[in-house]
Design a protein around this motif. Sequence first.
Motif, short mmCIF file in Angstrom:
data_model
loop_
_atom_site.label_atom_id
_atom_site.label_comp_id
_atom_site.label_asym_id
_atom_site.label_seq_id
_atom_site.Cartn_x
_atom_site.Cartn_y
_atom_site.Cartn_z
N GLU A 297 33.21 -25.02 -1.47
CA GLU A 297 33.07 -24.16 -0.28
C GLU A 297 32.52 -22.79 -0.66
N ALA A 298 33.06 -22.19 -1.74
CA ALA A 298 32.57 -20.88 -2.18
C ALA A 298 31.11 -20.96 -2.60
N ALA A 299 30.73 -22.07 -3.23
CA ALA A 299 29.34 -22.24 -3.66
C ALA A 299 28.40 -22.36 -2.46
N ARG A 300 28.84 -23.06 -1.43
CA ARG A 300 28.00 -23.16 -0.22
C ARG A 300 27.77 -21.79 0.41
N GLN A 301 28.82 -20.97 0.44
CA GLN A 301 28.69 -19.66 1.06
C GLN A 301 27.84 -18.70 0.22
N ALA A 302 27.94 -18.83 -1.10
CA ALA A 302 27.24 -17.88 -1.98
C ALA A 302 25.89 -18.40 -2.46
N GLY A 303 25.63 -19.69 -2.25
CA GLY A 303 24.32 -20.22 -2.63
C GLY A 303 24.22 -20.60 -4.09
N PHE A 304 25.27 -21.16 -4.66
CA PHE A 304 25.26 -21.61 -6.05
C PHE A 304 25.62 -23.08 -6.13
N ASP A 305 25.32 -23.68 -7.26
CA ASP A 305 25.82 -25.00 -7.57
C ASP A 305 27.32 -24.87 -7.84
N TRP A 306 28.14 -25.68 -7.17
CA TRP A 306 29.58 -25.53 -7.32
C TRP A 306 30.02 -25.77 -8.76
N LYS A 307 29.29 -26.63 -9.46
CA LYS A 307 29.67 -26.92 -10.86
C LYS A 307 29.43 -25.70 -11.75
N LEU A 308 28.45 -24.88 -11.40
CA LEU A 308 28.22 -23.65 -12.14
C LEU A 308 29.39 -22.69 -11.93
N LEU A 309 29.83 -22.53 -10.67
CA LEU A 309 30.99 -21.66 -10.41
C LEU A 309 32.23 -22.18 -11.12
N ALA A 310 32.39 -23.51 -11.13
CA ALA A 310 33.54 -24.09 -11.81
C ALA A 310 33.46 -23.82 -13.32
N ALA A 311 32.25 -23.92 -13.88
CA ALA A 311 32.08 -23.65 -15.31
C ALA A 311 32.41 -22.20 -15.63
N LEU A 312 31.98 -21.28 -14.75
CA LEU A 312 32.30 -19.87 -14.95
C LEU A 312 33.81 -19.65 -14.86
N TYR A 442 29.36 -15.95 -23.89
CA TYR A 442 29.86 -16.23 -22.53
C TYR A 442 28.86 -17.09 -21.76
N VAL A 443 27.60 -16.67 -21.71
CA VAL A 443 26.58 -17.42 -20.98
C VAL A 443 26.34 -18.77 -21.63
N ARG A 444 26.30 -18.80 -22.96
CA ARG A 444 26.11 -20.06 -23.68
C ARG A 444 27.20 -21.07 -23.32
N ASN A 445 28.45 -20.60 -23.32
CA ASN A 445 29.56 -21.50 -23.01
C ASN A 445 29.48 -22.03 -21.58
N ILE A 446 29.20 -21.14 -20.63
CA ILE A 446 29.12 -21.57 -19.23
C ILE A 446 28.03 -22.62 -19.06
N ARG A 448 27.03 -24.72 -21.29
CA ARG A 448 27.53 -25.97 -21.87
C ARG A 448 28.50 -26.65 -20.92
N TYR A 449 29.42 -25.88 -20.38
CA TYR A 449 30.41 -26.45 -19.45
C TYR A 449 29.71 -27.02 -18.21
N HIS A 450 28.70 -26.30 -17.73
CA HIS A 450 27.96 -26.76 -16.57
C HIS A 450 27.25 -28.08 -16.87
N GLU A 451 26.66 -28.18 -18.06
CA GLU A 451 25.99 -29.42 -18.45
C GLU A 451 26.98 -30.58 -18.49
N ILE A 452 28.16 -30.35 -19.03
CA ILE A 452 29.16 -31.41 -19.12
C ILE A 452 29.61 -31.84 -17.73
N LEU A 453 29.89 -30.85 -16.86
CA LEU A 453 30.30 -31.18 -15.50
C LEU A 453 29.19 -31.94 -14.77
#
Length: 486
Positions: A297-312, A442-446, A448-453
């Motif tokens: 829901e937050a990703a829809r409102q902010a215009g991001f991939d939800w998996k990216l927000l989850a990775a962050l 920080y960016v590198r890890n996010i 990686r997490y995004h790729e896994i998700l």
Amino acid sequence: MLPTLIPPLRRRRGYLALLAALTLGLWPSPPGTPDGRRLDEALAREFLQVHTRNTPTTYYEGREGPTGFEYELARRFAAHLGISLSLRSDHQIASVLEAVRTEGDLGAAALPLTPTAEGVIFSRPILELQPVVVYRRGLPPVNGPERLAGLTLGTLAGAGTDLVLGELEAEHPGLNWLASQELEVAELLRLIEDERLDAAVIFEHQFRLNRLFFPGVERGFSLGDPLSLAWAFPADGGLALAEAANGFLQALHEEGELDALVARYFGHDDYLEYVGARTFIQHAHARLPAYTELFQEAARQAGFDWKLLAALGYQESHWDPEATSPTGVRGLMMLTLPTAGDLGVSDRLDPVQSIQGGARYLRELKDRLPESIRGEDRLFMAMAAYNVGLGHLYDARRITEQRGGDPNRWADVRESLPLLQEREWYRQTRHGYARGGEPVIYVRNIRRYHEILSYVDRSQQQFYLLNARLPDDEEEKLLQLVGAPP
């Protein structure tokens, strides 16, 4: 080229006996007496003038504003006196002591307690400083003083580590080292990684704070007895200000607050380390489902991939809605108190508010970047700013330009961010020192997490599609078709 280095200061410590006389001899002197002149002046002007250094152990501009162990102590001391705090942070160790002698009021800059220093008096010990030898990974293990022979060894002049080396020289004649008044610890570690030094003597807590950013440097061995970190006061300003500081520090120690500050600033050196795909996937199965719809829901409102927000969110808190960092940021998206206020987040521990606030904050950062930054570069720089702040990111972009790189490309800017840890570069910037290696990791890890998700999400979709076209009563037959027919 190796930076200009000066010969080592060869002076015997011999101050353990003087320490008791120095600290125990400071009896209370009330304001209004000759011994209270410096304290009277500070109270009259209504601010405490503190001379410090722009380093991770003293003072720097962090994600939540001004921070650092000695900054926090000095801020609390000024509040204890009922006055405000004024900082001068453009110092090196030698210039801190000179400023204290000529200007006052207080030097708080990772200073070793050295009673032989002229023109200043010191507070009671604040923190134990254990000298350690660190060396370049790949060299034969440096696990004792005899292993220093033949190595190019460096340290910081006036930090106290040079005094310990002076003592070691008495036992190992011929020992040589290089000492610099111009460098800081991160620069010494960089020289080791760049093979311009083989080893260095720094303090244990300094290595813990920096080791993540210099994987090519290993800890060797503890060298000598611990020294003491202390504050410095002008010797001609009376004893009252030093006595007030001693009383304040003693109370802080007795209440356990001093130990808590030490743990907060020096006891958490590995929170950014990558935890590994297996652990991450375990958390994705056990923790993420409770928050998946909130991220979507937050990703829809902010215009991001939800998996990216989850990775962050995972990088920030491991999806723990009650997480609290050593520096006081809280919640699943680890918002600072001022940022939460600006975003209208009243409860940082509420995962709904935290996730929505974090998504809005990342969107604001991305929108505030110059239009010249496009595509993934814009996203990666927004994530870096989420960690280190826009001011430090802009400083890194300016350094990138100075070095002939493209300030609009993340690949170039990420090479410049770690330079914010080196005095040669950060003293040219508007916002000064930053732990610039952190946003790179920080960016590198996010990512990686995004790729896994994303991989897990694709795999699940394929699994569901496959199951949708395979009737349960045909499973055995279909499995048999995998091998050759009987």
